[in-house]
Design an enzyme around this catalytic site. Structure first.
Site, PDB file in Angstrom:
ATOM      1  N   ARG A 179       0.765  -1.147  -0.253  1.00  0.00           N
ATOM      2  CA  ARG A 179      -0.021   0.002  -0.045  1.00  0.00           C
ATOM      3  C   ARG A 179       0.847   1.352   0.045  1.00  0.00           C
ATOM      4  O   ARG A 179       0.566   2.444   0.365  1.00  0.00           O
ATOM      5  CB  ARG A 179      -0.960   0.067   1.258  1.00  0.00           C
ATOM      6  CG  ARG A 179      -2.100  -1.059   1.126  1.00  0.00           C
ATOM      7  CD  ARG A 179      -2.972  -1.108   0.068  1.00  0.00           C
ATOM      8  NE  ARG A 179      -3.782  -2.597  -0.028  1.00  0.00           N
ATOM      9  CZ  ARG A 179      -3.483  -3.501  -0.533  1.00  0.00           C
ATOM     10  NH1 ARG A 179      -2.429  -3.482  -1.293  1.00  0.00           N
ATOM     11  NH2 ARG A 179      -4.382  -4.523  -0.409  1.00  0.00           N
ATOM     12  N   SER A 228     -11.164   0.299   3.153  1.00  0.00           N
ATOM     13  CA  SER A 228     -10.170  -0.253   4.416  1.00  0.00           C
ATOM     14  C   SER A 228      -9.632   0.715   5.011  1.00  0.00           C
ATOM     15  O   SER A 228      -8.778   1.617   4.376  1.00  0.00           O
ATOM     16  CB  SER A 228      -9.428  -1.339   3.701  1.00  0.00           C
ATOM     17  OG  SER A 228      -8.766  -1.780   4.640  1.00  0.00           O
ATOM     18  N   GLU A 298      -4.222   3.009   6.541  1.00  0.00           N
ATOM     19  CA  GLU A 298      -4.258   2.982   5.182  1.00  0.00           C
ATOM     20  C   GLU A 298      -5.052   4.236   4.328  1.00  0.00           C
ATOM     21  O   GLU A 298      -4.652   4.400   3.265  1.00  0.00           O
ATOM     22  CB  GLU A 298      -4.935   1.503   4.564  1.00  0.00           C
ATOM     23  CG  GLU A 298      -4.959   1.321   3.171  1.00  0.00           C
ATOM     24  CD  GLU A 298      -5.466  -0.229   2.817  1.00  0.00           C
ATOM     25  OE1 GLU A 298      -6.143  -0.278   1.806  1.00  0.00           O
ATOM     26  OE2 GLU A 298      -5.386  -0.952   3.756  1.00  0.00           O
TER      27      GLU A 298
END
Length: 306
Positions: A179, A228, A298
């Protein structure tokens, strides 16, 4: 907007543009949480040349941030200083290059990319169907789901750097980790080439349908959410750590940890961004206390607190 340079109340001189410049643009309607402040300036360039010329001539001290669908972002209540760049229809085209490759504009959605791939008989990018956002965000964040990440299918991307320079970066140039990419600050992804493999459109469509059904069953897709929230720590699932720490359904003001999938935060109605972010920090504290694991955000958190 016209061709004369613009001067803000803060005496920032903005270059002439062919697209649209809006001062004090509300960002809440443009992000999934439907919360947060305004952009000092919102720039919607007409095309890549318009963007490059603007960034080249903009005072280097003025910060620049790209905004896609706003699906994985908290815009703080004090707003975003400088210029927010939003890519419109001119950057949302997807075309087949050959039997296994697609050329995608930075503003194209994951659904458009995967659907175009299906129709072209290109497999391997079905997972993009499940990521709410645009190509620019996928490339910057190394977006992933269902066992695949952007680094697995990206060939290269075209970016406009903060200096206005246009550059093509190969996947190896992006320093991908989980990520995260090494894309320079202020750079805007305007296009990317993805490579999959030849496959039957019916099989691709079936996999896309399976992914869509699984997401619908497990995630709060019809709520005001940000996707998320926390990265999965090595050897763990973030949702399981959050659940074990007793955070499922936890609230702060009108912000809530989703009861359906507790790695999602929700705006139940009129939550402020401060409430959403504070709830996330409370979750991090509880998980750390219960398991010893420090969750990493995130979701992007941008702008200034009010």
């Amino acid at each position: 907007m016209g061709c004369r340079p613009l001067v803000t109340a803060d005496a920032i001189v903005l270059p002439a543009v062919r697209g649209r410049l809006t001062q004090g643009a509300p960002l809440a309607p443009l992000v999934w949480f439907k919360s947060g402040g305004t952009a000092q300036w919102l720039f919607e360039p007409r095309d890549a040349d318009d963007l490059a010329d603007f960034l080249r001539d903009l005072d280097p001290a003025v910060p620049v941030m790209a905004l896609g669908l706003g699906s994985n972002m908290i815009v703080r209540d004090g707003g975003v200083p400088g210029v927010v760049v939003r890519l419109g229809k001119a950057f949302a085209q997807v075309e087949r290059l050959d039997d296994t490759s697609l050329r995608c504009g930075g503003g194209a959605s994951g659904i458009l990319v995967s659907s175009t791939a299906r129709d072209a008989g290109i497999g391997g990018v079905e997972f993009l169907r499940s990521i709410p956002g645009t190509v620019g965000g996928f490339v910057r964040m190394n977006g992933g789901a269902y066992g695949r990440e952007v680094k697995d299918v990206l060939v290269d991307c075209d970016v406009v750097l903060r200096s206005g320079e246009r550059r093509t970066l190969a996947v190896a140039d992006l320093g991908y980790t989980y990520r995260h990419s090494a894309l320079p600050t202020g750079a805007v992804v305007i296009a990317a080439t993805f490579r999959g493999h030849a496959a039957e459109p019916a099989a691709i469509g079936a996999e896309m349908d399976r992914i869509a059904a699984e997401r619908e069953a497990s995630q709060p897709l019809r709520s005001k959410t940000g996707g998320s929230t926390f990265k999965n720590p090595a050897g763990h699932k973030a949702w399981a750590l959050i659940d074990a720490a007793g955070c499922r359904g936890l609230t702060r003001g009108d912000a809530q940890v989703s009861e359906k999938h507790c790695n999602f935060l929700l705006n139940l109605g009129s939550a402020t961004s401060a409430e959403i972010e504070a709830l996330g920090e409370e979750v991090r504290d509880k998980v750390k206390a219960q398991s010893g694991v420090t969750l990493e955000w995130e979701i992007q958190r941008v702008g200034v607190a009010k």
